[in-house]
Design a protein around this motif. Structure first.
Motif, short mmCIF file in Angstrom:
data_model
loop_
_atom_site.label_atom_id
_atom_site.label_comp_id
_atom_site.label_asym_id
_atom_site.label_seq_id
_atom_site.Cartn_x
_atom_site.Cartn_y
_atom_site.Cartn_z
N ASN A 113 0.86 -1.17 0.00
CA ASN A 113 0.00 0.00 0.00
C ASN A 113 0.90 1.23 0.00
N PRO A 114 0.75 2.12 -0.97
CA PRO A 114 1.63 3.29 -1.02
C PRO A 114 1.33 4.27 0.11
N THR A 115 2.34 4.58 0.88
CA THR A 115 2.22 5.57 1.95
C THR A 115 3.36 6.58 1.77
N PRO A 116 3.18 7.80 2.27
CA PRO A 116 4.26 8.79 2.15
C PRO A 116 5.57 8.31 2.75
N LYS A 117 5.51 7.59 3.87
CA LYS A 117 6.72 7.11 4.51
C LYS A 117 7.45 6.12 3.61
N ARG A 118 6.72 5.21 3.00
CA ARG A 118 7.34 4.24 2.10
C ARG A 118 7.85 4.92 0.82
N ALA A 119 7.11 5.94 0.38
CA ALA A 119 7.50 6.62 -0.86
C ALA A 119 8.81 7.38 -0.71
N LEU A 120 9.27 7.57 0.50
CA LEU A 120 10.58 8.19 0.71
C LEU A 120 11.72 7.28 0.28
N VAL A 121 11.47 5.96 0.27
CA VAL A 121 12.58 5.02 0.04
C VAL A 121 12.36 4.06 -1.11
N VAL A 122 11.12 3.88 -1.57
CA VAL A 122 10.87 2.97 -2.70
C VAL A 122 9.92 3.63 -3.69
N ASP A 123 9.88 3.09 -4.89
CA ASP A 123 8.94 3.55 -5.92
C ASP A 123 7.76 2.60 -5.99
N PHE A 124 6.64 3.11 -6.52
CA PHE A 124 5.42 2.30 -6.62
C PHE A 124 4.92 2.25 -8.06
N SER A 125 4.24 1.14 -8.36
CA SER A 125 3.56 1.01 -9.64
C SER A 125 2.22 1.70 -9.58
N VAL A 126 1.51 1.69 -10.69
CA VAL A 126 0.10 2.10 -10.69
C VAL A 126 -0.67 1.06 -9.86
N PRO A 127 -1.87 1.40 -9.37
CA PRO A 127 -2.64 0.45 -8.55
C PRO A 127 -2.99 -0.83 -9.30
N VAL A 128 -2.89 -1.95 -8.59
CA VAL A 128 -3.35 -3.22 -9.13
C VAL A 128 -4.85 -3.37 -8.86
N PHE A 129 -5.27 -3.05 -7.64
CA PHE A 129 -6.69 -3.03 -7.31
C PHE A 129 -6.90 -2.19 -6.06
N ASN A 130 -8.16 -1.85 -5.78
CA ASN A 130 -8.50 -1.06 -4.61
C ASN A 130 -8.81 -1.96 -3.42
N ASN A 131 -8.57 -1.45 -2.22
CA ASN A 131 -8.83 -2.23 -1.01
C ASN A 131 -9.22 -1.28 0.11
N ALA A 132 -9.78 -1.81 1.17
CA ALA A 132 -10.20 -0.99 2.30
C ALA A 132 -9.65 -1.57 3.60
N PHE A 133 -9.35 -0.71 4.55
CA PHE A 133 -8.90 -1.15 5.86
C PHE A 133 -10.12 -1.50 6.71
N THR A 134 -10.08 -2.68 7.32
CA THR A 134 -11.20 -3.15 8.12
C THR A 134 -10.69 -3.64 9.47
N ILE A 135 -11.64 -4.02 10.30
CA ILE A 135 -11.33 -4.54 11.63
C ILE A 135 -12.01 -5.89 11.81
N VAL A 136 -11.25 -6.88 12.24
CA VAL A 136 -11.83 -8.14 12.70
C VAL A 136 -11.87 -8.04 14.22
N ALA A 137 -13.07 -8.06 14.78
CA ALA A 137 -13.23 -7.81 16.21
C ALA A 137 -14.00 -8.94 16.88
N ARG A 138 -13.84 -9.04 18.19
CA ARG A 138 -14.62 -10.03 18.92
C ARG A 138 -16.11 -9.73 18.73
N LYS A 139 -16.93 -10.75 18.88
CA LYS A 139 -18.34 -10.63 18.48
C LYS A 139 -19.13 -9.61 19.29
N ASP A 140 -18.71 -9.33 20.51
CA ASP A 140 -19.45 -8.36 21.33
C ASP A 140 -18.87 -6.96 21.23
N PHE A 141 -17.95 -6.75 20.32
CA PHE A 141 -17.30 -5.45 20.16
C PHE A 141 -18.29 -4.47 19.53
N LYS A 142 -18.40 -3.26 20.09
CA LYS A 142 -19.44 -2.32 19.67
C LYS A 142 -18.94 -1.21 18.76
#
Length: 282
Positions: A113-142
């Motif tokens: 995932n391209p981030t500014p911190k990583r972009a300081l030291v490596v190069d990136f390609s164009v996106p391969v696909f889109n993704n979203a950050f999620t949470i896997v939580a215990r079942k009673d998590f609100k």
């Protein structure tokens, strides 16, 4: 005393000598120029990339046979074939992949995932696909938002150095962020009740829950924070490899190869497009 005529002769001789040395030095400098990654791949017919053992459906290593599967493995094989090269896979982790690029252990790495911190030291390609950050939580998590997750009472597991680590550190500075060497270890921490939740990219979260539905629930915190999955390259002056991979990605997106490869490998771990949360897509 040196006459003006003698001095002029010395200067002229020096100029001719310098010109002569320059003509000899130029080829030597060209020969000493560092070989680019693209040039080395074409010469050796070897394309080196990294793979994450516990990263299905991106990467998956069969412990019995040692064989690799996953959609980024399939893409890397197809890319290598296009470059008339043999693919060489080196096991790494999400957190170490950038270091492996910098250390010249691998030529590229799919799944960053391209981030500014990583972009300081490596190069990136164009996106391969889109993704979203999620949470896997215990079942009673609100908690259902990043703001609610950003609490001193919440313990969130991440794999150290990964994009999950960077996002949680940025969005939830007040939470207790528990860092593990690998994503699998963070999942075990959730399973054993040592943390409340684990941050994972949607693709990995769906895979984890498909393997172990009792682990908890999938939460897509609001607002939805989406990123892209790209290839990373070692920083060098010659951008030929990056430009070639960009062309390859765009071309194979147009052919439908990228989407087909992702979907087919999702099914290998029991995930289908029907499992995608409403409003989210590749």
């Amino acid at each position: 005393m040196i006459s003006r005529r003698s001095l002029a002769g010395l200067i002229g001789a020096g100029t001719l000598a310098a010109a002569g040395l320059g003509s000899l030095a130029a080829p030597a400098l060209a020969e000493d120029a560092p070989e680019s990654t693209f040039e080395r791949i074409r010469r050796t017919k070897k394309l080196r990339t990294g793979a994450v053992a516990g990263g299905a459906p991106y990467y998956h290593k069969d412990l019995a046979s040692g064989q690799w599967r996953g959609f980024y493995v399939d893409m890397a094989k197809a890319l290598a074939a296009e470059m008339e090269a043999e693919l060489e896979l080196t096991e790494t982790t999400w957190g170490n992949s950038v270091l492996d690029l910098q250390a010249n252990k691998i030529d590229l790495f799919f799944g960053l995932n391209p981030t500014p911190k990583r972009a300081l030291v490596v190069d990136f390609s164009v996106p391969v696909f889109n993704n979203a950050f999620t949470i896997v939580a215990r079942k009673d998590f609100k908690a259902r938002s990043w703001a609610e997750l950003n609490s001193p009472e919440v313990k969130i597991a991440v794999d150290v150095g990964s994009s999950h680590d960077q996002v949680v550190s940025r969005l939830c500075p007040k939470a207790q962020v528990v860092r593990f060497k690998a994503a699998d270890e963070a999942t075990i921490a959730l399973q054993t009740g040592r943390v409340d939740a684990q941050c994972l990219i949607l693709m990995l979260a769906l895979t984890v829950l498909k393997k172990n539905p009792a682990l908890g629930q999938l939460v897509v915190p609001s607002p939805v924070f989406s990123t892209t999955s790209n290839a990373g390259f070692r920083r060098e002056r010659d951008k030929t490899l990056r430009d070639f991979v960009n062309t390859w990605i765009d071309y194979n997106k147009g052919l439908g190869f990228i989407r087909q490869t992702i979907v087919s490998n999702m099914e290998l771990v029991g995930v289908t497009e029907a499992d995608m949360p409403a409003g989210l897509s590749l």
